[in-house]
Design a protein around this motif. Sequence first.
Motif, PDB file in Angstrom:
ATOM      1  N   GLY A  27       1.013  -1.305   0.357  1.00  0.00           N
ATOM      2  CA  GLY A  27       0.117  -0.130  -0.524  1.00  0.00           C
ATOM      3  C   GLY A  27       0.590   1.202  -0.593  1.00  0.00           C
ATOM      4  N   VAL A  28       0.304   2.021  -0.316  1.00  0.00           N
ATOM      5  CA  VAL A  28       0.686   3.547   0.150  1.00  0.00           C
ATOM      6  C   VAL A  28       1.561   4.134   1.477  1.00  0.00           C
ATOM      7  CG1 VAL A  28       1.016   5.834  -0.426  1.00  0.00           C
ATOM      8  CG2 VAL A  28       0.207   4.310  -2.397  1.00  0.00           C
ATOM      9  N   SER A  29       0.392   2.891   2.370  1.00  0.00           N
ATOM     10  CA  SER A  29       0.919   3.217   3.614  1.00  0.00           C
ATOM     11  C   SER A  29       2.406   2.765   3.979  1.00  0.00           C
ATOM     12  CB  SER A  29       0.118   2.555   4.531  1.00  0.00           C
ATOM     13  OG  SER A  29      -1.379   2.866   4.149  1.00  0.00           O
TER      14      SER A  29
ATOM     15  N   LEU B 130       4.933   4.846   2.550  1.00  0.00           N
ATOM     16  CA  LEU B 130       5.367   6.137   3.082  1.00  0.00           C
ATOM     17  C   LEU B 130       6.041   5.879   4.468  1.00  0.00           C
ATOM     18  CD1 LEU B 130       1.687   7.692   3.189  1.00  0.00           C
ATOM     19  CD2 LEU B 130       3.498   8.853   3.053  1.00  0.00           C
TER      20      LEU B 130
ATOM     21  N   PHE C  92      -3.068  14.607   5.049  1.00  0.00           N
ATOM     22  CA  PHE C  92      -3.798  13.051   5.741  1.00  0.00           C
ATOM     23  C   PHE C  92      -2.787  12.625   6.676  1.00  0.00           C
ATOM     24  CE2 PHE C  92      -2.867   8.417   5.046  1.00  0.00           C
ATOM     25  CZ  PHE C  92      -3.656   7.897   4.957  1.00  0.00           C
TER      26      PHE C  92
ATOM     27  N   TYR D 128       0.304  10.714   8.198  1.00  0.00           N
ATOM     28  CA  TYR D 128       1.488  11.622   7.748  1.00  0.00           C
ATOM     29  C   TYR D 128       2.545  12.438   9.291  1.00  0.00           C
ATOM     30  CZ  TYR D 128       0.653  12.300   2.803  1.00  0.00           C
ATOM     31  OH  TYR D 128      -0.095  12.135   1.376  1.00  0.00           O
TER      32      TYR D 128
ATOM     33  N   ASN E 153       0.029  15.687  -1.298  1.00  0.00           N
ATOM     34  CA  ASN E 153      -1.311  15.166  -1.546  1.00  0.00           C
ATOM     35  C   ASN E 153      -1.954  15.901  -2.657  1.00  0.00           C
ATOM     36  OD1 ASN E 153      -3.491  13.572   0.733  1.00  0.00           O
ATOM     37  ND2 ASN E 153      -2.607  12.912  -1.160  1.00  0.00           N
TER      38      ASN E 153
ATOM     39  N   ASN F  11      -6.378  13.849  -0.101  1.00  0.00           N
ATOM     40  CA  ASN F  11      -7.748  13.879   1.423  1.00  0.00           C
ATOM     41  C   ASN F  11      -7.067  14.813   2.408  1.00  0.00           C
ATOM     42  OD1 ASN F  11      -8.578  12.383   2.964  1.00  0.00           O
ATOM     43  ND2 ASN F  11      -7.373  10.674   3.269  1.00  0.00           N
TER      44      ASN F  11
ATOM     45  N   ASP G 116       2.337  12.269  -2.567  1.00  0.00           N
ATOM     46  CA  ASP G 116       1.385  10.692  -2.730  1.00  0.00           C
ATOM     47  C   ASP G 116       0.359  10.929  -3.867  1.00  0.00           C
ATOM     48  OD1 ASP G 116      -0.837   9.580  -1.755  1.00  0.00           O
ATOM     49  OD2 ASP G 116      -0.667   9.973   0.587  1.00  0.00           O
TER      50      ASP G 116
ATOM     51  N   ILE H 132      -1.931   9.048  -4.527  1.00  0.00           N
ATOM     52  CA  ILE H 132      -2.818   7.692  -4.292  1.00  0.00           C
ATOM     53  C   ILE H 132      -4.064   8.008  -5.343  1.00  0.00           C
ATOM     54  CG2 ILE H 132      -3.728   8.184  -2.427  1.00  0.00           C
ATOM     55  CD1 ILE H 132      -4.061   4.901  -1.461  1.00  0.00           C
ATOM     56  N   TYR H 133      -4.496   8.947  -5.300  1.00  0.00           N
ATOM     57  CA  TYR H 133      -6.238   9.552  -6.043  1.00  0.00           C
ATOM     58  C   TYR H 133      -5.692   9.948  -7.236  1.00  0.00           C
ATOM     59  CZ  TYR H 133      -7.263   9.363  -1.521  1.00  0.00           C
ATOM     60  OH  TYR H 133      -7.904   8.901   0.493  1.00  0.00           O
TER      61      TYR H 133
ATOM     62  N   SER I 299      -5.020   0.356  -4.333  1.00  0.00           N
ATOM     63  CA  SER I 299      -6.333   0.673  -3.277  1.00  0.00           C
ATOM     64  C   SER I 299      -7.518   1.349  -3.025  1.00  0.00           C
ATOM     65  CB  SER I 299      -5.956   1.617  -1.579  1.00  0.00           C
ATOM     66  OG  SER I 299      -5.666   0.356  -0.998  1.00  0.00           O
ATOM     67  N   LYS I 300      -6.953   2.556  -4.197  1.00  0.00           N
ATOM     68  CA  LYS I 300      -8.514   3.824  -4.086  1.00  0.00           C
ATOM     69  C   LYS I 300      -9.022   3.463  -5.355  1.00  0.00           C
ATOM     70  CE  LYS I 300      -7.566   4.912  -0.314  1.00  0.00           C
ATOM     71  NZ  LYS I 300      -8.294   5.403   1.020  1.00  0.00           N
TER      72      LYS I 300
ATOM     73  N   THR J  33      -9.193  -1.741  -0.934  1.00  0.00           N
ATOM     74  CA  THR J  33      -7.456  -1.312   0.158  1.00  0.00           C
ATOM     75  C   THR J  33      -7.152  -1.773   1.030  1.00  0.00           C
ATOM     76  OG1 THR J  33     -10.488  -0.780   0.768  1.00  0.00           O
ATOM     77  CG2 THR J  33      -9.275   1.263  -0.059  1.00  0.00           C
TER      78      THR J  33
ATOM     79  N   ARG K 230      -3.649  -3.978  -0.053  1.00  0.00           N
ATOM     80  CA  ARG K 230      -2.189  -3.541   0.137  1.00  0.00           C
ATOM     81  C   ARG K 230      -1.460  -3.786  -0.949  1.00  0.00           C
ATOM     82  NH1 ARG K 230      -3.869  -0.699   2.217  1.00  0.00           N
ATOM     83  NH2 ARG K 230      -1.796  -0.322   2.869  1.00  0.00           N
TER      84      ARG K 230
HETATM   85  N1  PMP Z   1      -2.126   8.405   0.976  1.00  0.00           N
HETATM   86  C1  PMP Z   1      -3.618   9.181   1.599  1.00  0.00           C
HETATM   87  C2  PMP Z   1      -3.818  10.667   0.882  1.00  0.00           C
HETATM   88  C3  PMP Z   1      -4.409   8.160   1.505  1.00  0.00           C
HETATM   89  O1  PMP Z   1      -5.344   8.824   1.542  1.00  0.00           O
HETATM   90  C4  PMP Z   1      -4.708   6.447   1.919  1.00  0.00           C
HETATM   91  C5  PMP Z   1      -5.603   6.145   2.564  1.00  0.00           C
HETATM   92  N2  PMP Z   1      -6.560   6.789   2.582  1.00  0.00           N
HETATM   93  C6  PMP Z   1      -3.245   6.691   2.255  1.00  0.00           C
HETATM   94  C7  PMP Z   1      -2.275   7.000   1.614  1.00  0.00           C
HETATM   95  C8  PMP Z   1      -3.095   4.653   2.512  1.00  0.00           C
HETATM   96  O2  PMP Z   1      -3.356   4.336   0.854  1.00  0.00           O
HETATM   97  P1  PMP Z   1      -3.073   2.850   0.985  1.00  0.00           P
HETATM   98  O3  PMP Z   1      -4.483   1.519   1.075  1.00  0.00           O
HETATM   99  O4  PMP Z   1      -2.661   2.601  -0.443  1.00  0.00           O
HETATM  100  O5  PMP Z   1      -2.062   1.944   2.539  1.00  0.00           O
END
Ligand code: PMP
Length: 370
Positions: free
Chosen positions: A95-97, A100, A121, A124, A166, A170, A198, A200-201, A226-227, A232, A235
């Motif tokens: 995931g992006v999480s 990060l 977000f 961070y 980002n 978000n 970031d 992701i969107y 994920s999105k 989601t 992962r």
């Molecule tokens: N970055 C942003 C801005 C997000 O909103 C989210 C998820 N809410 C994530 C990263 C994490 O996404 P992922 O499911 O890929 O870990």
Amino acid sequence: MNRLASRTSRIDSSGIRRVFDLARSLKDPINLSIGQPDFDVPQEVKTAAHEAIDSGHNIYTPTQGLAALRENLIAGEKQFTGREWKENEMLVTSGVSGGLFLTLLALVEEGDEVIIPDPYFVMYKHLVRLFGGTPVYLDTYDTDFGIDPDRLASLITPKTKALLLNFPNNPTGRVIPRTALEDIAAVCRKHGLLVISDEIYRQFAYDGMTSMAEVYEDTLLLAGHSKSYGMTGWRLGYACGPADVISAMTMVQQYSFVCAPSVTQYAALACPQVDLSKNISDYRAKRDLMTGILGSHFRLAPPDGAFYLWAEAPEGESGTSFVEKAIANNLLVIPGAVFSERDTHFRICYTVPDDTLRKGAELLCKLAAS
Ligand code: PMP
């Protein structure tokens, strides 16, 4: 002696946890707090996941990710941004999480500063703190949630490690236009500053967008599945960036996550065949439906993308007090203080059926007028 490492006391999850606890306590609320898509994983991708499991792809993959997936993602990036990342400039992450976590772990040490546009977000600031750094907030409220390059420049010190951008954002939904990205890039270039972007969107930029990676060479791009693909829980994400940073992240991944989930990586090989246009146009229509109803009662951030609206609480109310009123009326939205050092706004997520959106928006307007 405290058996927990002191770093655990630098972070907390109270704000967001309170909202989730409330969500559980409400009976069948109008829930505009979700933060994830309401469409399911596309059938082609599910089929590829089933096939991966049945054919025994259930074991570790290389730490960097499956070769075929990496090629595929690099090709996708070339198509999206024109930028051609080399093999040693990309890492598949959980995931992006996960991306990060690895990025900030690789970059931030005691006393370092990371510039974070506010609102942000939630993850961070906590990750920066976990690794001993200090989040330095760049206020965006008076610039329509865009970034003022002079303000950015004024926040850079010898301790600044990175700017964490980002967009689509978000919680605000804002997309930063190309010319503004070029101005940001000029400041960062002058100070030799890495930008963590970031994106992701990025599929949900309703009028298109430019990637930071397109305008600034020293970008560490984070993107994921994920999105865009409603996965989601699966992962999967990836990082593209300077080889030295990617190499350090890969080393840490080797001793932590090991690899992104294998089945998900195989399944993602089917993602390029998926046509996302219907999901995106559905969300654009939901955005329009909501702005149409809410626009006359609330001041909204420019709703360029992602699937959020960032609304200012009515005159005389804080974000929290207005959200408490909404919750008392069985409507769940998230107070802006969860995403910001200020408490003036609230976040609406519009990934729910249209009739729920209508009910929610009309109730919000009623509450604003009362
Ligand atoms: N970055 C942003 C801005 C997000 O909103 C989210 C998820 N809410 C994530 C990263 C994490 O996404 P992922 O499911 O890929 O870990």
